[in-house]
Design an enzyme around this catalytic site. Sequence first.
Site, PDB file in Angstrom:
ATOM      1  N   CYS A  12       0.849  -1.191   0.000  1.00  0.00           N
ATOM      2  CA  CYS A  12       0.000   0.000   0.000  1.00  0.00           C
ATOM      3  C   CYS A  12       0.886   1.242   0.000  1.00  0.00           C
ATOM      4  O   CYS A  12       2.113   1.144   0.077  1.00  0.00           O
ATOM      5  CB  CYS A  12      -0.935   0.018   1.212  1.00  0.00           C
ATOM      6  SG  CYS A  12      -0.070   0.244   2.780  1.00  0.00           S
ATOM      7  N   CYS A  15       3.289   1.704   2.815  1.00  0.00           N
ATOM      8  CA  CYS A  15       4.553   0.968   2.675  1.00  0.00           C
ATOM      9  C   CYS A  15       5.597   1.844   1.985  1.00  0.00           C
ATOM     10  O   CYS A  15       6.766   1.876   2.386  1.00  0.00           O
ATOM     11  CB  CYS A  15       4.341  -0.307   1.860  1.00  0.00           C
ATOM     12  SG  CYS A  15       3.267  -1.538   2.632  1.00  0.00           S
ATOM     13  N   ASP A 437      11.435  28.281 -31.910  1.00  0.00           N
ATOM     14  CA  ASP A 437      12.611  28.562 -32.724  1.00  0.00           C
ATOM     15  C   ASP A 437      12.187  28.476 -34.190  1.00  0.00           C
ATOM     16  O   ASP A 437      11.224  27.788 -34.527  1.00  0.00           O
ATOM     17  CB  ASP A 437      13.693  27.538 -32.408  1.00  0.00           C
ATOM     18  CG  ASP A 437      14.898  27.671 -33.317  1.00  0.00           C
ATOM     19  OD1 ASP A 437      15.419  28.784 -33.445  1.00  0.00           O
ATOM     20  OD2 ASP A 437      15.292  26.642 -33.909  1.00  0.00           O
ATOM     21  N   ASP A 637      15.414  22.905 -31.568  1.00  0.00           N
ATOM     22  CA  ASP A 637      16.063  21.666 -32.008  1.00  0.00           C
ATOM     23  C   ASP A 637      17.575  21.753 -32.078  1.00  0.00           C
ATOM     24  O   ASP A 637      18.246  20.747 -32.303  1.00  0.00           O
ATOM     25  CB  ASP A 637      15.541  21.255 -33.389  1.00  0.00           C
ATOM     26  CG  ASP A 637      16.154  22.109 -34.497  1.00  0.00           C
ATOM     27  OD1 ASP A 637      16.279  23.338 -34.308  1.00  0.00           O
ATOM     28  OD2 ASP A 637      16.515  21.546 -35.549  1.00  0.00           O
ATOM     29  N   ASP A 641      19.798  26.236 -28.899  1.00  0.00           N
ATOM     30  CA  ASP A 641      18.536  26.322 -28.165  1.00  0.00           C
ATOM     31  C   ASP A 641      18.629  25.675 -26.792  1.00  0.00           C
ATOM     32  O   ASP A 641      17.712  25.801 -25.985  1.00  0.00           O
ATOM     33  CB  ASP A 641      17.405  25.626 -28.944  1.00  0.00           C
ATOM     34  CG  ASP A 641      17.148  26.260 -30.303  1.00  0.00           C
ATOM     35  OD1 ASP A 641      17.189  27.504 -30.375  1.00  0.00           O
ATOM     36  OD2 ASP A 641      16.912  25.523 -31.274  1.00  0.00           O
TER      37      ASP A 641
END
Length: 751
Positions: A12, A15, A437, A637, A641
């Site tokens: 549970c 725990c 971008d 990308d 960046d």
Amino acid sequence: MQITADVLKMHCAACAANVTATVKKLQGVEKCTVNYATEKATIDFDESVITYEEIEAAVVKRGFGLARHSNENIQTQTAQRAARKSAEADAYKRRCIWSAVFTIPLAIFSMVPMFADGLGRPLPHAIDPMHYPAFNTITQFLLTLPVLLINRRVFRDGFRNLFAGAPNMDSLIAKGTLVAFVYSMYLTGMNIFADAHYMPYYEVSAVILTLIVLGKYFEEKAKGRTGEAIEKLIGLAPKTAKIVRDGTELEVPIEEVRVGDVVQVRPGEKIPVDGVVTSGASAVDESMLTGESMPVQKQIGDAVIGASINKNGALQYKATKVGADTVLAQIIQLVENAQASKAPIARLADVVSGYFVHAVIIIALLTGIGWLISGAGLAFSLRIFISVLVIACPCALGLATPTAIMVGTGKGAENGILIKSGAALETAHKLTAVVLDKTGTLTEGKPTVTDILALGNVPKEDLLRLTARAEVYSEHPLGEAIVRYAREVGALPASDSSEKFEAITGQGLIAEIESRRIAVGNRALMEGQGIDFSVASIDSARLANEGKTPMYVAIDRQFAGIIAVADTLKPTSVAAVQRLRDMGLDVIMLTGDNAATAQAVAKQAGITQVLAEVLPHEKAEAIQNLQTSPTIAMVGDGINDAVALTQADVGIAIGSGTDVAIESADIVLMRGDLMGVASAIRLSKATIRNIKQNLFWAFAYNVMGIPVAMGLLYIFGGPLLNPMIAAVAMCLSSLSLIANVLRLKKVRLRG
């Protein structure tokens, strides 16, 4: 040092809280996060102060276990974990079946007399407790005892944690059922030795244990469905590969493929590992990794991804990444890390889970004592005490957030959206602005020929052919774009080139082709060569306003025309921008290009806010300036960046970009187009909405259920909660929550 390990024997959310507290107390441990849904722990510790073995020993001492991830590849690790979970579910199933074998006759034996009495029907004397009370209660005792033995783990773990000061759900169940059993044994003794006619509560103990183990079995199976995305990803990888060594084709296990091996793939076969094509051409289906439905054409020099499917041609390629370095393995690792992480929204549930069981035990004791003092009687007070213990459900609180994150991140992975953490998933739903971008994000990232204008006496076909031949030796991106385009349309054979070539820095080039003098470049080249190009003034201005770069061409010192080159928008960029705007987001373009080109591209894409001429090192500062109030996502990308992606509240990398950008981002779009940005945000909104629903019902269930079990309705003339009904309600609370989470699988991310 950071390690990830599977946590064993957790039953549970309490725990998970216990393991976390145990590990955090150890000297040298800097951080510990335990996820109940994934049953994984992430531990940061100082190796010079404490070892992993010492951490494991401390966890084992508390009744749990750790299974550290080995050096085997992620697919093997995950497969082993899935097998372990399947075995645990099977164990619950066996316990449930054997418990039911004894519980069903016990329930019949104990409850039939009650129903018969209510209906006024006579009973056979053998099972009539009024005629043979001793025989009846002894029979119930003998049927209950095996159920307790079958589920002895509940008592062992429950009381061990209780005496260690860290009670869990097993502690609640163990206390409640054992109290009912011991009290029933007392009543049995009274029936035997004092000729009494008491009705014991054996069926309460047996039925509760059987229902609990049945609920845990269903919970394990349902939790398994939340991890289906990982299993599907693992299933993508082929088991063997055909490699060529010394001219001989060998079929070997995929684990034996090494970097540099030459791999052979026939039509219809899966590509075993990542590599670069060295021979052949084919269409490759990468949809299972990127979500892109259309096959991608591959030829010599192109990269191929392991687990993608070769469609129609034979390919031979050189392996470049194997094992844990392949794209598939990295995707699986990213998804597993995200599923193991915790979202900030889970903090309240984590705090409550840590104190929940202690509070329930205190409430149950006080309530039972209160009813006893009020004169309700011992049997009545025990019934209340047991009901309160059994109906309380820390599992629902513990499952509310991590199961939703598991399904949400898995759904994203199936659609080419890799979300690295629960925090990123949560933050994305609050976005108010998206910064894009330009190059490689909005646009294709490479120049291409857009216009060919023959403005002199040379035909258009000859203009392209002669210009391309002149540019063959050029290293300028614009020249390379012209050569590439000419070869694509068949205007330039592979062997064609110029006879004489002269590059003029900052202006262009002059070449001799077919005994003709070709000059290709900008306005400065034309002016320097004394060539009149006034006829092109209107067209060149128009092209510039459209974001295109005009390349002037003169043949034998006579102006011949313009070839325009531009980095064109990706096919989905316009629709993606519109979709983001429809979602109420501000869309901003951030680029290092000059203002005129940036404005032209932005206009085509439907973007009104533009930040142009921003140098790479200034991009992060630009993002910071935008973060004065809104929550910002940065989409990029390139290497330039990376810092901006880190600075933004949510960094989103285009999967076709550089490894640095992908490493810096919070979300990676494998498909390589902007439609994934809106899909990621939509997924985030759906997941957070689901988490909030789960947390509401988890809290509401306990807030409403516990008072009912305490007898609140009974005080005002209502019904009294039966402990067995409380057990059913407790099981259903977790199952209904998981059922709600699984609805995320049906969320539409596109369209």
